[in-house]
Write an enzyme that holds these catalytic residues in place. Structure first.
Site, mmCIF file in Angstrom:
data_model
loop_
_atom_site.group_PDB
_atom_site.id
_atom_site.type_symbol
_atom_site.label_atom_id
_atom_site.label_comp_id
_atom_site.label_asym_id
_atom_site.label_seq_id
_atom_site.Cartn_x
_atom_site.Cartn_y
_atom_site.Cartn_z
ATOM 1 N N GLY A 15 16.924 28.289 -24.282
ATOM 2 C CA GLY A 15 16.723 27.726 -25.808
ATOM 3 C C GLY A 15 18.147 27.197 -26.227
ATOM 4 O O GLY A 15 18.378 26.227 -26.386
ATOM 5 N N ASP A 17 24.166 29.939 -22.247
ATOM 6 C CA ASP A 17 24.384 30.157 -23.642
ATOM 7 C C ASP A 17 25.749 29.389 -23.870
ATOM 8 O O ASP A 17 25.821 28.618 -25.296
ATOM 9 C CB ASP A 17 24.921 31.474 -23.871
ATOM 10 C CG ASP A 17 24.197 32.458 -23.157
ATOM 11 O OD1 ASP A 17 23.254 32.269 -22.319
ATOM 12 O OD2 ASP A 17 23.934 33.595 -23.848
#
Length: 399
Positions: A243, A170
């Protein structure tokens, strides 16, 4: 007289009901289906959150990464489909938080939380247009945080002060695109090697040699209970963390000069990741919450990770970083979302379902990074970690 009063009351009641019906009908027309998905999603965000600080149902203004993500996506939308409503919505968030002396309300410098850097991306364009000193000072504060951010022994940014010696995927999205844009805008690119180093450390220490996927986190000290005692990696692959990493790569490449030696290296990392992710794409076009585990034990097809992959693959293909086939893979992912994960609300709003609300490692209550942990975290409709990347994917795919 009493009959007249009753008649008037009934008349007022009927008029009120009529106004409600008219109002609802007008609202239903606020988000026409003929708009592109990117515009419909942005309109939904603005309908559901009247003021931009209210994104993610915030009740008071706070400097936060989810606002940075969604408003950055709207900034990109505004470049392709200019609308003063977008400009005003974005700037109103910044102006709620940035004070005249450049201080950022609710931001705590000494927490060294890398999540808090990403909303700073909104300040570059606003400062360039206004030249107001307060925006520059806020940018400089966030740059100072990066300068002083605690690091692992090998030089990787800690995710937060409370997570010593840990790099999470992240964090690459939270810190590096801002860092790259800042060093290119104000420092003649002096920190590009340091930025590349953050990705190098993840590739070297957090990548599974068997699948090519990257684990959610890496503890260089190997002290955390969730950390593998040999490698320091967390136990599972979480699609949203992958992602974040994919988006970090394509967004950093926007500012990394093509003639810089690290540019090719980052492009290679993106290609490795795309190659690793593709076998785990479901026939629906979507990806599972725990990337490699398929439809077992409560695992589910998850919206935010899928939207992030769709964006990164489409942008990577559009920019020439990835082979053209990844544009088709992104299209499949986007089609999967619109067919399986999206509902249309009464006012024409776009509602993305099956989005994981939050997941992390360690902390209190303790999060062990197990399969059971990831699949049992709560889900939330129109979570901003899904809506922002959905807008970005729709833009890249011209959908």
């Amino acid at each position: 007289m009493k009959k007249n009063i009753k008649r008037n009351k009934l008349l007022y009641l009927l008029q009120g009901l009529l106004l409600i019906l008219i109002g609802n009908n007008l609202q239903a027309q606020e988000i026409p289906k003929k708009l592109k998905w990117s515009e419909r999603m942005a309109a939904t965000v603005m309908l559901q959150h009247k003021e931009s600080f209210m994104i993610d149902h915030a009740t008071s203004p706070k400097w936060d990464y989810v606002h940075g993500l969604v408003l950055t996506s709207m900034e990109e939308l505004n470049k392709k489909h200019p609308n003063p409503k977008y400009t005003e919505y974005i700037k109103s968030y910044v102006d709620k938080l940035i004070q005249n002396d450049g201080t950022i309300d609710s931001y705590k410098f000494d927490s060294y939380n890398i999540d808090m850097v990403v909303a700073g991306r909104l300040l570059f364009d606003i400062y360039a247009k206004t030249k107001e000193e307060k925006y520059l000072k806020a940018l400089q504060t966030l740059r100072k945080q990066i300068e002083e951010q605690p690091r692992t022994p090998s030089g990787g940014f800690w995710h937060k002060k409370i997570y010593p010696n840990q790099m999470w995927l992240d964090g690459l999205y939270m810190g590096e695109p801002f860092y790259t844009q800042y060093t290119m805008t104000f420092e003649n690119g002096k920190s590009l090697d340091d930025i590349a180093k953050q990705f190098e450390l993840i590739q070297k220490n957090d990548r599974d040699p068997k699948t090519g996927l990257l684990y959610h986190g890496w503890d260089e000290s190997k002290q955390m209970p969730w950390a593998n005692k040999t490698t320091g990696t967390s136990p599972n692959f979480w699609s949203r963390s992958l992602g974040w990493y994919a988006m970090a790569l394509v967004d950093v490449l926007d500012y990394m000069p093509k003639n810089h030696p690290k540019h090719k290296e980052l492009v290679n990392y993106l290609n490795q990741l795309a190659t690793a992710l593709t076998p785990f794409q479901d026939v629906s076009g979507l990806w599972y919450q725990v990337t490699d585990k398929g439809a077992v034990g409560g695992n589910y097809l998850e919206a935010s990770g899928t939207a992030m992959f769709a964006y990164a693959f489409a942008k990577g293909a559009n920019k020439g970083y990835l082979p053209k086939k990844y544009k088709k893979i992104a299209q499949r992912a986007f089609d999967g979302m619109t067919k399986q994960l999206i509902k249309i609300g009464a006012n024409g709003e776009v509602i993305i379902t099956q989005a994981c609300a939050v997941a992390g490692l360690g902390g209190n209550p303790y999060r062990d990074g197990s399969f059971e942990y990831y699949v049992n975290e709560k889900k939330k409709d129109n979570d901003p970690k899904a809506t922002g990347p959905f807008i970005l994917a729709a833009l890249e795919l011209n959908r």
